[in-house]
Design an enzyme around this catalytic site. Sequence first.
Site, mmCIF file in Angstrom:
data_model
loop_
_atom_site.group_PDB
_atom_site.id
_atom_site.type_symbol
_atom_site.label_atom_id
_atom_site.label_comp_id
_atom_site.label_asym_id
_atom_site.label_seq_id
_atom_site.Cartn_x
_atom_site.Cartn_y
_atom_site.Cartn_z
ATOM 1 N N TYR A 191 -78.957 24.881 87.703
ATOM 2 C CA TYR A 191 -78.632 25.324 86.346
ATOM 3 C C TYR A 191 -78.688 24.201 85.311
ATOM 4 O O TYR A 191 -78.818 23.040 85.647
ATOM 5 C CB TYR A 191 -77.318 26.094 86.285
ATOM 6 N N GLU A 192 -78.631 24.612 84.034
ATOM 7 C CA GLU A 192 -78.831 23.730 82.868
ATOM 8 C C GLU A 192 -80.212 23.067 82.894
ATOM 9 O O GLU A 192 -80.378 21.917 82.487
ATOM 10 C CB GLU A 192 -77.729 22.658 82.786
ATOM 11 N N GLY A 193 -81.204 23.818 83.361
ATOM 12 C CA GLY A 193 -82.544 23.274 83.510
ATOM 13 C C GLY A 193 -82.677 22.675 84.892
ATOM 14 O O GLY A 193 -82.009 21.692 85.217
#
Length: 579
Positions: free
Chosen positions: A437-439
């Site tokens: 997550y978050e890229g």
Amino acid sequence: MTYTPATQDQLLAIRVNAGIDDLANNEKFAAAEPDMVEAIVAGIGEFAAGEWAPLNRIGDIEGAKLENGVVRLPDGFAEAYAHYVEQGWNAISGPVGFGGQGLPFTLSCNVLENLGTANMAFNLLPMLSVGAIESLDHHGSAELQEKYLPKLVSGEWSGTMNLTEPQAGSDVGALRTTARPISEGEHAGKYFIKGQKIYITWGEHDLAENIIHLVLARLPDAPEGTRGISLFVVPKYHVKEDGSLGSHNDLRCVSIEHKLGINASPTCVMSYGDNDECIGELVGAENRGLMAMFTMMNNARINVGNQGVQIGERATQQAFAYAQERVQSARAGSPDRSSVAIIDHPDVRRMLLRMKALTEGARALLYYTAGQVDRGTLGDAGARARGEVLTPLIKAWGTDIGIEVANLGVQVHGGMGFIEETGAAQHWRDSRIAPIYEGTNGIQAVDLVTRKLALDDGAALATLTADIARDAQDEPTLAALAADCDTVAKWMRSDASVDDRLAGSVPFCTMLAVAVAGWQLLRQLRAIKDGAAPELAATKAASVRFFLDRIVPEARGLTAAATAGAESLYTLTAEQLAG
């Protein structure tokens, strides 16, 4: 298993790598005096170990549950969160004008490190709120700030970020959620929000009085792709003019995901505007929402890298405790055939030292990154650029380290590590989300070899490797790794195609992260030799030596992969590869 806060190692990293004393020389951060810093680090460690750590196991076993549209947490979570808010931990780095203490981001990172080591799933709640505060503080109007920031800063309200949609995934530009302007009535000047978002961390729960969703949506006739995205603040409960809560907004949690780990963190599917009555307010300018959201995401990416440190610390402590207790077999080559604790066996020592060295290296990189962010806040353009280069390193390598260390923790436990009751497996399961997550970490590596490689015409990255090489002259292998990183960077900028750069991006990201972490550990060791943290002298010397002698050479070995190019990836067609 409970844990002991790594207070002394944290203080060392905050002083040496973040340079907190230097930050405190600026009027903005003058309150970050040594006594204050020590009180915060010790205080949050004690709080986290005492109140959040005991909930870690029950949170994993019972998890969050959706009941009649409301997400419920196991007993104890509401009280622990209330105590967190009452003691003011959420406000550490919040803006002073809205009730925050205005302390450096570095200290906010320390609060999150301790809370996350105690309970990674629970810690996602304040972590997302910190990002929402950052975004509204930088991009919200004065009216929005006055309306939402005081209670977000205190923690009475929590915040979320809403990007991902079922059809879009990491392609944010493909989102379909809409925002329709309201021209008349009591909500004139606001927007009707309609759409569905997935993977919304802590999107619904009953611990905070209100949940402030930051939602990306597309206005009518907006340009295609990311250029046509706007950001909106969408509260769970409407907020009246006097600040009190009004009726429930037209939004709901449709379901929560059943996940591999972080079971106490409700990962929600959120639906907005089922009845065409979901009200949102624009944050920043129209069609500039991604820029405003990236303020939140960059903050979150550093804090996700922090999660690698958190899970690494927890897994390492548990592995050391088990290795001291577990007696099995005689030491190889010993004339005494009595069984010994497994901590005395060479390969177990190797695993334990690797866990310790990697965790401390990630922590050093974390606080070095945080210190650069703080300097950027004070107006240092060079530090701001360096912080941008470091962000994908701490997010990607930091979270990879979290997985590796948790995995080694299972291995140290042997068969008992595969048994859920020991808790070693939970650390691995919890750690596995962080590189996604978050890229994803692949996206972080792409960011490094595209945007960050070109930053300041290449100077931002080149000055970093030059600083490492110059400062590591007495450590030839580390200096050589810095030179390798510089060589790869120059090849990527001059000779490599876009595909070549992307094909080598992950090994290059690892190389550079290890180089910076090794450099920062070396700085810690020198500080100890000069009299800092004498209680860490023996252990730090051992862990830094392990890092420099074993982990740095491994990273040098990635040079060939980083410069191999993309040709070999495409010798097969997609059909041949899949067949």
